[in-house]
Design an enzyme around this catalytic site. Structure first.
Site: not given
Lengths: 575, 575
Positions: A430-432
């Site tokens: 998550y968040e890239g």
């Protein structure tokens, strides 16, 4: 049956050491022009650590066992979460980290690094709640107009409302340009938002009065792709002119996902059906605003990786110290397994990485705190993907090794080690994802300036080598020698990566290896700084000895791989 | 909600290639003196593969979701398990792998390697059931007297009864010398067994009529430690003189563990309260008998690691091929994520390791099949810990990368990728942790003969280097060059390890690094053999191209780390 949450001891003394001795003076005083000192910061972390250990940490296993349930369309969090969050707000911890410009206390980034580790070690599923709120505070502080600021920002800063980040749709994950959610103007300054968003962390819950969704959506006649996206706030409950809560907005919680880990964090599918929203920033400028929130979240994920790794390490270390098994070489009468050579190796492999990552998190905070110095912002941004990528992958590895230390007991859920392994697995996603971090590092931050920032980092690492090279202490000399070789490998790899400028498939195929190589160099560099600070002491205590051993271990077992990674990078895409 | 089990395609053609082309002729014909050919073996694997894909694989997710429940003191397995096991027995698959001396069909070890992968890819939790039965068959075949053979062995071979391995007790995990369970003679040739055993895989279930426990226990006046242990069979139901089942034996199922993974496999706590047992082998000779079973299980765990990794790979590959996302370098119009450079890297990192491990499993089988050749048994035993340690750790890594390929969807349990990650985590622990495998490799198999067997392995790898070094094919030349360097590193590390003979803490502190280094050399060597076989083809098809790419990838990304591992080994214990 829920596992017993393992006890948690916040590593406050480590932060004191980092704040005072490792980065050339009192970094807290430097960040605050003397308003706060390292001693003050340690007091803050002590207080946060007590709260985390006593209130939040015991809920970690309960959140895992109970998860979130949806009752009559509303998400209900695990028992105790609501009370713990209320106590957190009451104690002022949400406002403490919010910037002064937004009405918060504005603790410096070096202190936020410590808080980030502590909250996430105690309970990563719960900590996500206000980590996302802080990201949204930064985005609104940077881009929101007066009305949105007045209506939403103060409530977010005090923590009575929480914030979410709404990017992903079923067909649009990493590729935000594929977003289909629409926003059409209502004619009264508000917008009408329609579409489905998935993977919305803390997208619905019962711990706060209201939830403020920050939503990427496409306006009428907007161009295709990412340039057509604008940013909106859409609350769960509409806000009356007097600031009180009005009717429910047209946002429905379709479902809460059944996940591998972080069960205590409600991951929602949200349906927007003409929900009322308010523009943040310019039409078409949505990505810029969202990236303020995203970058804050990426840094936060680095802290989450460190915190989760530390908690897994503490649990494994406690088990290994208590668990007695038979004789091993050097311990013929039997001993705790912590003294078995391979268990000791595993524990050192965990702690030596955690110490390096923690130091890097403080260093990056220091760079952000000193953003007025010309080159610091660029260097700070350079380290964000490194810290996020490295700490998230290491959290998975360390949680896995934590299970291994427990042997068969680690595979039994009641032991609690397995929860960390399940929880950690989301951080590299998550968040890239790690690939996204790596492509950011390689593309925007290395190739684009021909490796200039990377070489600046290498020069700083070489300066640390120079301070140790002539030392009387063998660990210092070995650390210097290993770091010097690793920097040389990173230098070669940077030349290779910059050379891939015309062949971006090659660059993207090796970007994760490149990120890992730079993370190892950063880690070796942090250990070199720690060794230098340790050698400055008169005499050595147990912490000093541990720090030298960790540096030596990191050098022999991690820096050794720098050359291999440079070779993998140079190979480019295979086949 | 149970995930949909992912489809499974048994890689039978790969085994055909390995059986016919890679190891100097038809290994099946060689193993069976011509009674069977590689073509026959492929037919066997085709049939097993159909059964596995159609009957067993669909139960994998069901076993995960339903687990095992205890009803009125009896363990009940997940829906469908009983019927699938009955069908397996009916089709003769249990007897197929049992040795002829025990009344089985005695398929050669090279074929058992393929079967082991296939059963475990389809359903590792269920496959454990007959994997343990086979281990017990080997132990009884080697050590049991006539009465035990007659009463138990035939039923185990036909599969109507299953076998378990009872070693661990709460205070005695790796340290078997700490076992406290007692066995006292009843005066009629039987023994009375009392104590508690934990972590008993398939220790209770409802898929077969009877369960035969092989139990390590301490006889009266036995010496302390491992030398005081003897081996007993103790059935769940006592057996009447006519072979029919009698009363329930005094073995109680105390509980079934709540585990991180392999939920379909009942892991039991068993209480023996004066249970009737029968001696197997000599009093005090328990470990020797149990190690026959243990060694069989270790080889089986190597196959389990390969199978689980292959299933995780197939699922990730299928997802990546179906999932469309936006433009990436070289694919401006958007494409399946399998074509994104980093996803392609992840998939290649999985498949290139699996191909190498699969080849090593066949090679080790070939060594066991040709045990009459003087040096083969020693070399085969040398590879058992390498295969078990390597495949088990790689299964964890590959299952984790399988989640990563799925992005956020991988973290959602319904996707099914998470099950592999949870299931895989036990493999580096049971049947001896990776450290135990590594200490076996370093201590008994390397230091004890001054590295002689290791150097034999290196000579064989160098012979493969020689066949490729002058090739026209660049991949062949690169593979030769990388393998040669890796062998040189392994040679240095072996000198270091042998030099630690007088300093066993150093040897045990680096044994896992040493095992990993030798696994990489073995993998590079297997790829060299595969490349040589590929180059012998007239023209190249897609499989040939894939094999060359996998060899190239393994060389650039895995063999590159050999030097670093040798450096870690040479460092010995740190601190």
């Amino acid at each position: 049956m829920a596992a017993q949450s393992s006890p948690y001891t916040p590593p406050v003394a480590e932060y004191g050491f980092l704040y005072r001795e490792v980065f050339g003076g009192d970094v807290v005083a430097r960040a605050t022009s003397g308003a706060l000192s390292a001693d003050d910061a340690v007091d803050v972390l002590e207080a946060a650590g007590d709260f985390a250990a006593e209130v939040i940490a015991p809920l970690n296993a309960i959140g895992d066992a109970e998860g979130t349930v949806v009752v009559d369309g509303d998400a209900r969090t695990a028992p105790g979460f609501k009370e713990a969050y209320a106590a957190l707000v009451e104690a002022g911890w949400v406002a403490a980290e919010a910037p002064e410009s937004a009405g918060g206390e504005g603790l410096p980034a070096v202190v936020q690094a410590g808080l980030g580790e502590i909250w996430n070690a105690a309970n990563p599923a719960l900590a996500l709640c206000w980590m996302l709120t802080h990201g949204q505070i930064h985005a609104l502080d940077a881009y929101a107009g007066d009305e949105v600021r007045e209506t939403y920002l103060a409530r977010l800063v005090e923590g009575s409302w929480t914030g979410t980040m709404n990017l992903t749709e079923p067909q649009a994950g990493t590729d935000l340009g594929a977003i289909r959610t629409t926003a059409t103007p209502n004619g009264d300054g508000s917008w009408s938002i329609t579409g489905q968003k998935i993977f919305i962390t803390w997208g619905d819950h019962d711990v706060a009065e209201n939830i403020v969704h920050l939503v990427l959506a496409r306006t009428p006649d907007a161009p295709a792709g990412a340039k057509g996206l604008s940013l909106f706030v859409a609350p769960k409950f509409l806000v009356e002119p007097d600031g009180s809560l009005g009717a429910r907005n047209a946002v429905t919680t379709v479902s809460v996902e059944h996940k591998l880990g972080i069960h205590g964090s409600p991951t929602c599918v949200l349906a927007y059906d003409g929900a009322t929203g308010y523009l943040v920033g310019e039409v078409g400028g949505g990505l810029a605003g969202m990236f303020v929130m995203m970058n804050s979240a990426r840094l936060g994920m680095g802290h989450q990786g460190i915190g989760l790794a530390e908690r897994a390490y503490q649990q494994a270390s406690a088990y290994a110290t208590a668990r007695l098994q038979g004789p091993v070489p050097g311990r013929p009468d039997g001993t705790a397994i912590a003294e078995h050579p391979d268990v000791r190796r595993l524990l050192l492999s965990m702690s030596s990485s955690i110490s390096a990552m923690r130091a890097l998190a403080v260093y990056v905070g220091d760079l952000f705190d000193r953003a007025d110095d010309a080159d610091n912002p660029q260097l700070a941004e350079f380290f964000v993907p490194i810290l996020k990528g490295w700490a998230s992958e290491e959290a998975v590895r360390i949680a896995s090794d934590g299970i291994q230390v427990h042997g068969g007991m680690g595979f039994i859920e009641e032991t609690g080690a397995a929860q960390h392994y399940r929880d950690a697995r989301i951080i590299p996603i998550y968040e890239g994802t790690t690939a996204i971090q790596s492509n950011d590092l390689v593309g925007r931050k290395t190739v684009r300036n021909q490796g200039e920032t990377a070489r600046r980092m290498f020069d700083l690492a070489r300066a640390a080598v120079a301070t140790l090279a002539g030392s009387d202490e063998p660990v210092a000399r070995r650390t210097a020698e290993r770091l010097e070789r690793a920097v040389a490998a990173a230098d070669r790899a940077t030349v290779a990566v910059v050379g891939f400028g015309a062949s971006p498939r090659d660059a993207h195929a090796v970007s994760v290896d490149y990120l890992w190589l730079l993370a190892l160099v950063a880690g070796g560099w942090m250990h070199a700084l720690i060794v230098a600070a340790t050698l400055a002491h008169d005499g050595r205590d147990a912490d000093d000895e541990r720090r030298l051993t960790e540096a030596d271990f990191f050098g022999a077992h991690q820096l050794a791989h720098a050359h291999a990674l440079a070779e993998s990078v140079a190979a480019g895409e295979i086949g």
